[in-house]
Enzyme design. Structure first.
Site, PDB file in Angstrom:
ATOM      1  CE1 TYR A 149      -4.101   0.547  -0.430  1.00 15.17           C
ATOM      2  CE2 TYR A 149      -5.372   2.520  -0.912  1.00 15.17           C
ATOM      3  CZ  TYR A 149      -4.871   1.626  -0.007  1.00 15.17           C
ATOM      4  OH  TYR A 149      -5.132   1.784   1.328  1.00 15.17           O
ATOM      5  CE  LYS A 163       5.708 -10.843   4.991  1.00 21.07           C
ATOM      6  NZ  LYS A 163       5.932 -11.044   6.443  1.00 21.07           N
ATOM      7  CG  ASP A 169       6.419  -9.356   9.541  1.00 19.24           C
ATOM      8  OD1 ASP A 169       7.354  -8.695   9.035  1.00 19.24           O
ATOM      9  OD2 ASP A 169       6.408 -10.605   9.552  1.00 19.24           O
ATOM     10  CG  ASP A 211      -4.330   2.655   4.383  1.00 24.40           C
ATOM     11  OD1 ASP A 211      -4.652   3.790   4.778  1.00 24.40           O
ATOM     12  OD2 ASP A 211      -5.108   1.683   4.388  1.00 24.40           O
ATOM     13  CG  ASP A 218      -5.177   4.473  10.217  1.00 25.49           C
ATOM     14  OD1 ASP A 218      -4.920   5.479   9.521  1.00 25.49           O
ATOM     15  OD2 ASP A 218      -6.338   4.052  10.413  1.00 25.49           O
TER      16      ASP A 218
HETATM   17  C1  IPM Z   1     -10.252   6.031   2.148  1.00 26.01           C
HETATM   18  C2  IPM Z   1      -9.094   5.217   1.673  1.00 26.01           C
HETATM   19  C3  IPM Z   1      -9.185   5.037   0.191  1.00 26.01           C
HETATM   20  C4  IPM Z   1      -7.738   5.827   2.079  1.00 26.01           C
HETATM   21  C5  IPM Z   1      -6.613   4.911   1.652  1.00 26.01           C
HETATM   22  O1  IPM Z   1      -6.689   3.690   1.846  1.00 26.01           O
HETATM   23  O2  IPM Z   1      -5.628   5.426   1.118  1.00 26.01           O
HETATM   24  C6  IPM Z   1      -7.542   6.157   3.550  1.00 26.01           C
HETATM   25  O3  IPM Z   1      -7.532   5.037   4.358  1.00 26.01           O
HETATM   26  C7  IPM Z   1      -6.274   6.963   3.740  1.00 26.01           C
HETATM   27  O4  IPM Z   1      -5.427   6.561   4.532  1.00 26.01           O
HETATM   28  O5  IPM Z   1      -6.145   8.033   3.106  1.00 26.01           O
HETATM   29 MG    MG Z   2      -5.934   5.024   5.787  1.00 24.83          MG
END
Ligand code: IPM
Ligand code: MG
Ligand code: NAD
Length: 356
Positions: free
Chosen positions: A135, A190, A222, A246, A250
């Protein structure tokens, strides 16, 4: 107790309004000050993280953040895009430890896309390193490919890197968090392919020597993604790098029924923090009054617990959330037959009314 309120874009202002109502209903004296951020910052001040917003975030005792991002800004140069606001805040405030607890409220067992028996009782904590990795690594950009079979073509490139101290400090956060929970850490990497993550594995293993009461396992990312949907309850604390965290968070969000349920805390070394839902600005539902405000409300509870030591108030909010779910109230993202569909504001009102 000064709190910077940064609603941002899309559903950000809608969900933030509900979190602010909840904070204002606790009977505490909070000083709340709002500022523009993300696309809203760019539109009003020409920059996603206007200097006054950054100054407010630095001066406040904690930051409550909504979400940033709007497709209409996707063609701007990168430094002006809304997402730079949250990345800039994380870096400028030194918020290296991102805690994303994925908890399944029993009432939502049927809202998850996974079988209820796979997710019921789920309580895992994802700890994502937040200020390093690919990042922020440099160099990055688009250039003429200097060598190899694609020499002379344009190529895009980024740099994945972790300094030893960055890995050590996030590993300490993970082991200490595990000591207060199930005493198990899964470090996700990884290492089979990437030098950065072989180094990560070696350092995490070394830090583990100080925490012999905690069990450590290493897992490739993975496989971790697969195990999260196969048998998520086998995890206790997951620690991983910025990009893997990240993606995996999700994925874990869906175990809880909806990404609208996943709060987060981003902390520095002294527990000063920024609190935000793990989801984004959801442009597809923005302005419709249907976004789930619970991740933001639960992020406010995390703020009270971590930055202000107000455990009782945090518990009040979390109990109120449990109560509205038990009452059968659901925003569309967690709706199932037999429950009552409500909008963002109604959900916020229900939480306020359920505060004891
Ligand atoms: C919006 C983006 C920069 C952010 C990230 O990738 O960290 C988001 O996806 C998160 O999870 O906070
Ligand atoms: Mg995110
Ligand atoms: N921290 C942040 O501010 C943050 C985090 C992630 C994405 N983003 C940005 O948000 C924008 C949209 O990204 P995306 O679509 O990939 O991710 P997203 O999280 O905004 O949305 C993904 C899906 O989840 C749904 N969703 C998200 N939050 C919800 C809520 N509270 N209630 C109900 N449904 C919800 C959305 O409607 C959408 O269908 C992009 O500009 C992205 O960069 C910002």
């Amino acid at each position: 107790m000064k709190i910077a309120i940064l609603p941002g874009d899309g559903i950000g202002p809608e969900i933030m309004a509900q979190a602010v109502r909840v904070l204002n209903s606790l009977g505490e004296k909070f000083e709340l000050e709002s500022a523009d951020v993300g696309g809203a910052g760019y539109a009003a001040h020409g920059h996603p993280l206007p200097p006054a917003t950054l100054a407010l975030a630095k001066e406040a005792d904690a930051v409550l953040f909504g979400a940033v991002g709007d497709y209409k800004y996707d063609s701007l140069e990168r430094s002006l895009r809304p997402e730079q606001a949250i990345l800039g805040l994380r870096k400028e405030l030194g918020l290296f430890a991102n805690l994303r607890p994925a908890i399944l409220y029993p009432e939502l067992a049927g809202a998850s896309t996974l079988k209820p028996e796979v997710v019921s009782g789920l309580d895992i904590l994802i700890i994502r390193e937040l200020t390093g990795d690919i990042y922020f690594g440099k160099p990055r950009g688009v250039r003429e490919c200097p060598d190899g079979p694609f020499k002379g073509e344009r190529e895009g490139f980024d740099t994945m890197r972790y300094a030893e101290s960055e890995i050590r400090r996030i590993a300490h956060v993970a082991f200490q968090a595990a000591q207060k929970r199930g005493k198990r850490v899964t470090s996700v990497d990884k290492a089979n392919v990437l030098e950065t993550f072989q180094f990560w594995r070696d350092i995490v293993t070394d830090v583990h020597k100080d925490y012999q009461d905690v069990e450590l396992e290493h897992m490739y990312v993975d496989n971790a993604a697969m195990q999260l949907v196969r048998a998520p309850k086998k995890f206790d604390v997951i620690v991983t790098g910025n990009m893997f965290g990240d993606i995996l968070s999700d994925c874990a969000a869906m175990l809880t029924g909806s990404i609208g349920m996943l709060p987060s805390a981003s902390l520095d070394a002294s527990n000063k923090g920024l609190y935000e839902p793990s989801h984004g600005s959801a442009p597809d539902i923005a302005g419709k009054g249907v976004a789930n405000p619970l991740a933001t409300i639960l992020s406010a509870a995390m703020m009270l617990r971590f930055s202000f030591g107000k455990t009782e108030q945090a518990n009040r909010i979390e109990s109120a959330v449990k109560q509205v779910l038990a009452q059968g109230l659901r925003t569309p993202d967690i709706y199932e037959a037999g429950t009552t569909k409500v909008g963002t504001e109604e959900m916020g009102s229900a939480v306020v009314n359920a505060l004891k």
